[in-house]
Design an enzyme around this catalytic site. Sequence first.
Site, PDB file in Angstrom:
ATOM      1  N   CYS A  50       0.834  -1.208   0.000  1.00  0.00           N
ATOM      2  CA  CYS A  50       0.000   0.000   0.000  1.00  0.00           C
ATOM      3  C   CYS A  50       0.868   1.258   0.000  1.00  0.00           C
ATOM      4  O   CYS A  50       0.478   2.296  -0.550  1.00  0.00           O
ATOM      5  CB  CYS A  50      -0.940  -0.008   1.195  1.00  0.00           C
ATOM      6  SG  CYS A  50      -0.109  -0.113   2.783  1.00  0.00           S
ATOM      7  N   HIS A 305      -1.431   1.196   7.669  1.00  0.00           N
ATOM      8  CA  HIS A 305      -1.848   1.131   6.270  1.00  0.00           C
ATOM      9  C   HIS A 305      -1.773   2.526   5.660  1.00  0.00           C
ATOM     10  O   HIS A 305      -2.029   3.530   6.336  1.00  0.00           O
ATOM     11  CB  HIS A 305      -3.281   0.594   6.188  1.00  0.00           C
ATOM     12  CG  HIS A 305      -3.837   0.582   4.793  1.00  0.00           C
ATOM     13  ND1 HIS A 305      -3.318  -0.228   3.803  1.00  0.00           N
ATOM     14  CD2 HIS A 305      -4.840   1.288   4.217  1.00  0.00           C
ATOM     15  CE1 HIS A 305      -3.998  -0.017   2.693  1.00  0.00           C
ATOM     16  NE2 HIS A 305      -4.916   0.889   2.919  1.00  0.00           N
TER      17      HIS A 305
END
Length: 1147
Positions: A50, A305
């Site tokens: 990510c 994330h």
Amino acid sequence: MFGNLFEEDYSSVSNSQYGKGKKLKTKGLEPPAPREFTNLSGIRNQGGTCYLNSLLQTLHFTPEFREALFSLGPEELGSLEDKDKPDAKVRIIPLQLQRLFAQLLLLDQEAASTIDLTDSFGWTSEEEMRQHDVQELNRILFSALETSLVGTSGHDLINRLYHGTIVNQIICKECKNISEKQEDFLDLTVAVKNVSGLEDALWNMYVEEEVFDCDNLYHCGTCDRLVKAAKSAKLRKLPPFLTISLLRFNFDFVKCERYKETSCYTFPLRINLKPFCEQSELDDTEYMYDLFSVIIHKGGCYGGHYHVYIKDVDHLGNWQCQEEINYTDVHLKDLQNEEEVDDPLMILKTILLQEETNQIPVDQLGQKLLKKTGISWNKKYRKQHGPLRKFLQLHPQMFLLSTDESTVSLLKSHFTQAPSDLQRNQEQILHTLASEPPGLSDNTSCPHWFDINDSKVQPIRENAIAQQFQGKESAYMLFYRKAKLQRPSEARANPRYRVPCHLLKEMDAANIQLHMRRAECDSANNNFELHLHLGPHYRFFNGALHPEISQTESVWDLTFDKRKTLGDLRQSIFQLLEFWEGDMVLSVAKRVPAGLHVYHTLDGDELTLCEAEIADGEDIFVWNGVEVGGVQIQTGSDCEPLLLHILHLEMSGEGSECEQLVESPHVFPANAEVGTVFTALAVPVGVLLTNSVESAEEEGWTAIPKEDMKKTFREQGLRNGSLILVQDADSDDNSLLPRQGRWTSSVDELNWLQVKNLCQLESEEEQVQIAATVHTVVFDIRIKAIKELKLMKELGERWHLRKMDWCYEAGEPLCEEDATLKELMICSGDTLLLTEGKLPPPGFLKVPIWWYQPARLSGHWESRDHSSCASPLGSSWGSAPSQGAPGPEPADITLLYLGDVEISEEATLVELKSKAMALTSVSKLAVPSAALLRVWTVESKRPSRLLRVDWRQLKEYRLGRRAELCLELLQKEEDLGPRDVLLRTQLRIPGERAYTLAMDLVWDTTRGWTAGSLRQRVADFYSLPVEKIEIAKYFPEKFEWLPISSWNQQVAKRKKKKNQDTLQGGPYYLKDGDTIGIKNLLFDDDDDFSTIRDDIGKENQKQLALEKKKSREVLRAQSSDVFSSAEMRTRPRGPEASLSIHVASFR
């Protein structure tokens, strides 16, 4: 410093992440999903990438960077086709980056893949699963690009766009001499701790001075002594694009731990850098920068994330926030009929009425809806009404689709010139939907912001950026661009702008392929798989239809378009069945446990399959509508055949006075009277009891009153698998009912105990089942067991009873023989062991031989298949079970002791079989030949390893001194090859947590132990479509079913190599004798394979685990010292892992 602290935290990963634990569907042939309403493409996460996706999207939405990279042609970068040539200099990283940007711009897919790009980085699959710091990646990626572009016209790309300089000055207060040092930067790193915002941090860095005085003097080279001085820093050169990294991660030296700074840290959408620059005489526009990207980190210092907020500078996407769809609250109050705005029928009709030709392609209809209303079909109506094309199909009374469903028009009955008031109303609807809701201050000419979270792209408002000032989800990197940088008008909303021709051609060809694949997939989705059961190949017996020949020849599979009519289906079947004569009637049938049953006839040839409510995988019975094989067939759900299990007492053998409780399956029509049970059993009128089991420990039997004998089975509430106990009206003392003058509502007073003989003396009986009440004492049980085991001659005080422990071995002895079963907490179905404790003498290989009868099936009734007297080798054990006989789920494995065989280790397997047949107990079984015996080893009271090849010596099997073997009777000889695997397969009964009787299946593993091969073999064995079954392996020791999916096979995408997908290894460890459950998805589409017995077993295991845990905690508390709690305070972390990108040399 922080090593691997940015490891992916999957609890905060977006919905597009992999590894969410969902069940995988067989969608390997389906094309990727098209772009959503934003018309922007995301990037798929490879597991922990990510951080890479967020940076790549930022570079992609930097048009100047993207176009500078596109300007480098194959003559400078080389071609990917030549990358494997030894002497070719192919700059793979910029080529793959070009290709990725082209896919993000032009390829019609929801998310692009970075596999080829990470391959060019030299990353392994392990690297792709590990997350790193995006600030570190930014520097390493720029360095790799600079190295890759050496010797090309783009050698200064990074320097031209991102390079800036800082000057550090020290001014002597005495001689005014200035000492300065210049530093280059590609990004500015600013502090977050104890700073309110970006401008405050820049002020501290580039405005405030550090004074050297008192004890901290500066040595001036000109004065040659320590003097007072002032130190400062300024921005000397500003790049076109300014990257700012925020130092949110710090180390607490007091607590000795890392932490994330989550305090409020503001940053402006536009910033004036003039106060921080060395030169300030230029125009203010030279110092103005606009924010266009914010990379956000969500999580803590040990995991998280990344996603990114992006400003769409070139207006490439469609922007509309979710709250802007709620326009009905503002404008629809002025309409006479408010529901018309939300009615898709009215909106689509309005759009079609405005078309001159009254005909429009379906794809253009969706575009016109978006253009006229400002919102797409998928965004507004798909969730409630499904896809647009499907919605049109479901409303044939208004819309007329062409044969290929490419165009749509209104039916003539609806194609009339609307009155003026209706026209005004229609225009008002479209105007209302397209009007801008109040509070929207954004100019449509201004770029809009999007939240790009891996594959997901969502529009956001500009004020949403302020929510990322603080907290665990907060800004981590900021990207600014000079405000004076203007984009050409040709680039606006033009994704093909400046894209090289060869990439345009590649993307166009890829889009054509995608559209073709989607069209094929759409066509496949409209096809139904129908199973045609041919009446002439069936016969009616035992209350249901059964194939006369093999299932393969009796059932034909037909793929048919669900949009066609029943008349078309009938015509197709006529052409398919050339042998058919006479009338043809099509009826919907259904497989039930008793066989096949016909429900209703399909009438109305003008109806489509959807309108006739025919489902995918439907069973269609093709017949003359009257009889099958000369027998008139009753149809409908009222006469559906029910498979019931009848329990009744039978004599255990010829001349014996003992009775045994026998369970036998019987089929009755649902509309038959309950009293027909007596007729089926050929017994006089008696008493019927039905069983309603709420749990396995509370077995409730309820008597059916005599006045209810005229009721039907369905009226009585009986269904497939229900149990009926038949009791003779003239009951004696051995009756299953108590002697009180009332019917029993439960069987708590009735206990069945199984007593096994574990002594060394051979007897005619190895185990017996004793009937007793909760008040029976142990002495009575022992005397009755010795009598039933025919051990009267050896009767002595040394015989005693023991409980069976959790390992199925001899446990504690029952010393108090005057105690009742209730006092000793012995429950119905428990097993007691009769033993004397004498060990067998040593000698040659002495192998205990057991008789293995494949398990009877009792899904609703756990331990009731016990007789009131011993008959282990009676009629129910005389032969192997009939293949395919229906029934519920398997009960515990039952092994009957036959005796011991003393045999030399040099003997062969066939000699062992011959010796076993010489045992007295085996001779009663009337085994015709040793070739009809299958030999298993016994482990944990279960058949374990299959011994094959009769001529092999026993020592080659390495049985060991404590080996035990069991024999299984076959119906015919078998010759298993070395690669054949013998499995027990059981078909799950739809709607019930039970299975039919086990059937042996031989699977040839020559082509590999793959899940796909096993699924295909099972599907062929049961004549079912492979896509309509689910299979699972049963683990009896865990009471668990583990589904076996063809998609468990992992493919290393980068290396294109298959990992070892063998069912011999974990987690299945498949071997001979394993039980495989089969679920027919045509009737049972849930995910549960378990049974009631599994629930009970798991609960027992759970209680045992809790007891062990308590014991361990007590021991740990006793042995722990005062320092143990402090030693494990910090949780272990993974080793530090550096990030690198491998680049070839092009100098």
